[in-house]
Design a protein around this motif. Structure first.
Motif, PDB file in Angstrom:
ATOM      1  N   LYS A 164      44.403  21.384  40.677  1.00 55.46           N
ATOM      2  CA  LYS A 164      45.818  21.454  40.307  1.00 55.46           C
ATOM      3  C   LYS A 164      46.042  22.305  39.046  1.00 55.46           C
ATOM      4  N   ILE A 165      45.446  23.461  39.050  1.00 53.74           N
ATOM      5  CA  ILE A 165      45.701  24.373  37.938  1.00 53.74           C
ATOM      6  C   ILE A 165      46.441  25.585  38.473  1.00 53.74           C
ATOM      7  N   ARG A 166      47.137  26.233  37.593  1.00 59.92           N
ATOM      8  CA  ARG A 166      47.883  27.417  37.975  1.00 59.92           C
ATOM      9  C   ARG A 166      46.969  28.638  37.981  1.00 59.92           C
ATOM     10  N   MET A 167      47.245  29.509  38.913  1.00 65.73           N
ATOM     11  CA  MET A 167      46.520  30.777  38.936  1.00 65.73           C
ATOM     12  C   MET A 167      46.888  31.548  37.678  1.00 65.73           C
ATOM     13  N   PRO A 168      45.918  32.061  36.963  1.00 65.75           N
ATOM     14  CA  PRO A 168      46.281  32.863  35.790  1.00 65.75           C
ATOM     15  C   PRO A 168      47.232  33.979  36.199  1.00 65.75           C
ATOM     16  N   ARG A 169      48.225  34.188  35.382  1.00 64.34           N
ATOM     17  CA  ARG A 169      49.291  35.122  35.714  1.00 64.34           C
ATOM     18  C   ARG A 169      48.805  36.533  36.085  1.00 64.34           C
ATOM     19  N   GLU A 170      47.822  37.015  35.326  1.00 64.01           N
ATOM     20  CA  GLU A 170      47.356  38.373  35.597  1.00 64.01           C
ATOM     21  C   GLU A 170      46.605  38.473  36.933  1.00 64.01           C
ATOM     22  N   LEU A 171      46.155  37.309  37.434  1.00 66.22           N
ATOM     23  CA  LEU A 171      45.435  37.334  38.705  1.00 66.22           C
ATOM     24  C   LEU A 171      46.367  37.161  39.891  1.00 66.22           C
ATOM     25  N   LYS A 172      47.485  36.519  39.627  1.00 64.19           N
ATOM     26  CA  LYS A 172      48.465  36.255  40.666  1.00 64.19           C
ATOM     27  C   LYS A 172      48.932  37.526  41.362  1.00 64.19           C
ATOM     28  N   ARG A 173      49.015  38.583  40.578  1.00 63.85           N
ATOM     29  CA  ARG A 173      49.521  39.836  41.133  1.00 63.85           C
ATOM     30  C   ARG A 173      48.418  40.689  41.732  1.00 63.85           C
ATOM     31  N   GLN A 174      47.233  40.154  41.791  1.00 66.07           N
ATOM     32  CA  GLN A 174      46.127  40.958  42.293  1.00 66.07           C
ATOM     33  C   GLN A 174      45.738  40.682  43.737  1.00 66.07           C
ATOM     34  N   TYR A 175      46.465  39.762  44.348  1.00 68.45           N
ATOM     35  CA  TYR A 175      46.135  39.488  45.751  1.00 68.45           C
ATOM     36  C   TYR A 175      47.396  39.206  46.553  1.00 68.45           C
ATOM     37  N   CYS A 176      47.277  39.327  47.865  1.00 70.54           N
ATOM     38  CA  CYS A 176      48.398  39.076  48.757  1.00 70.54           C
ATOM     39  C   CYS A 176      48.530  37.578  48.962  1.00 70.54           C
ATOM     40  N   LYS A 177      49.720  37.049  48.719  1.00 72.54           N
ATOM     41  CA  LYS A 177      49.893  35.595  48.834  1.00 72.54           C
ATOM     42  C   LYS A 177      49.947  35.139  50.295  1.00 72.54           C
ATOM     43  N   HIS A 178      50.059  36.086  51.208  1.00 67.37           N
ATOM     44  CA  HIS A 178      50.120  35.730  52.622  1.00 67.37           C
ATOM     45  C   HIS A 178      48.741  35.676  53.268  1.00 67.37           C
ATOM     46  N   CYS A 179      47.928  36.669  52.969  1.00 69.64           N
ATOM     47  CA  CYS A 179      46.631  36.722  53.640  1.00 69.64           C
ATOM     48  C   CYS A 179      45.449  36.782  52.669  1.00 69.64           C
ATOM     49  N   TYR A 180      45.732  36.733  51.366  1.00 71.50           N
ATOM     50  CA  TYR A 180      44.706  36.705  50.308  1.00 71.50           C
ATOM     51  C   TYR A 180      43.860  37.965  50.201  1.00 71.50           C
ATOM     52  N   THR A 181      44.409  39.047  50.668  1.00 74.15           N
ATOM     53  CA  THR A 181      43.729  40.325  50.493  1.00 74.15           C
ATOM     54  C   THR A 181      43.748  40.685  49.018  1.00 74.15           C
ATOM     55  N   TYR A 182      42.623  41.124  48.513  1.00 73.22           N
ATOM     56  CA  TYR A 182      42.563  41.571  47.124  1.00 73.22           C
ATOM     57  C   TYR A 182      43.152  42.972  47.083  1.00 73.22           C
ATOM     58  N   PHE A 183      44.206  43.156  46.305  1.00 74.80           N
ATOM     59  CA  PHE A 183      44.899  44.439  46.286  1.00 74.80           C
ATOM     60  C   PHE A 183      44.105  45.557  45.629  1.00 74.80           C
ATOM     61  N   ARG A 184      43.991  46.646  46.367  1.00 78.50           N
ATOM     62  CA  ARG A 184      43.473  47.889  45.808  1.00 78.50           C
ATOM     63  C   ARG A 184      44.598  48.885  46.006  1.00 78.50           C
ATOM     64  N   ILE A 185      45.298  49.138  44.918  1.00 80.35           N
ATOM     65  CA  ILE A 185      46.496  49.970  44.994  1.00 80.35           C
ATOM     66  C   ILE A 185      46.200  51.338  45.610  1.00 80.35           C
ATOM     67  N   GLY A 186      47.014  51.678  46.600  1.00 79.38           N
ATOM     68  CA  GLY A 186      46.870  52.952  47.293  1.00 79.38           C
ATOM     69  C   GLY A 186      45.895  52.886  48.452  1.00 79.38           C
ATOM     70  N   GLU A 187      45.146  51.797  48.498  1.00 76.28           N
ATOM     71  CA  GLU A 187      44.125  51.672  49.531  1.00 76.28           C
ATOM     72  C   GLU A 187      44.528  50.637  50.584  1.00 76.28           C
ATOM     73  N   ASN A 188      44.901  49.460  50.120  1.00 74.24           N
ATOM     74  CA  ASN A 188      45.318  48.432  51.072  1.00 74.24           C
ATOM     75  C   ASN A 188      46.688  47.846  50.720  1.00 74.24           C
ATOM     76  N   CYS A 189      47.355  48.461  49.749  1.00 73.06           N
ATOM     77  CA  CYS A 189      48.694  48.004  49.405  1.00 73.06           C
ATOM     78  C   CYS A 189      49.491  49.124  48.750  1.00 73.06           C
ATOM     79  N   ARG A 190      50.796  48.911  48.705  1.00 74.07           N
ATOM     80  CA  ARG A 190      51.677  49.876  48.068  1.00 74.07           C
ATOM     81  C   ARG A 190      52.500  49.109  47.031  1.00 74.07           C
TER      82      ARG A 190
END
Ligand SMILES: [Zn+2]
Length: 97
Positions: free
Chosen positions: A47-73
């Protein structure tokens, strides 16, 4: 197993473990999703919160780790950062200040 309340110390350790898992996700394309999922499960369990800087690093739907320009826009829209995931074709919106 008896259910016990997570201790502060455990929460702190979990926070470190989560950061470690994200570090691994950044290194391994193959297992990135697994690392993100594991990190999330850990956060939920304790029951801990995801650190804020990590929250934006993955897709909340499928948990893909974002690589900008590669698997996300990434786009900025009216005070929000919008991530479009190429994997599940969904948007993740994160407000920013
Ligand atoms: Zn996705």
């Amino acid at each position: 197993m008896p259910h016990k309340k997570p201790l502060e110390k455990e929460k702190k350790t979990a926070g470190e473990a989560i950061r470690f898992l994200f570090g691994e996700a950044a290194k391994s394309k193959k297992y990135a999703k697994k690392y993100v999922q594991t990190a999330r499960k850990l956060a939920m369990k304790l029951k801990i919160r995801m650190p804020r800087e990590l929250k934006r690093q993955y897709c909340k739907h499928c948990y893909t780790y974002f690589r900008i320009g590669e698997n996300c826009r990434v786009r900025v829209q009216r005070g929000k950062v919008v991530y479009y995931c190429f994997d599940c074709k969904k948007y993740t919106r994160i407000p920013y200040k």
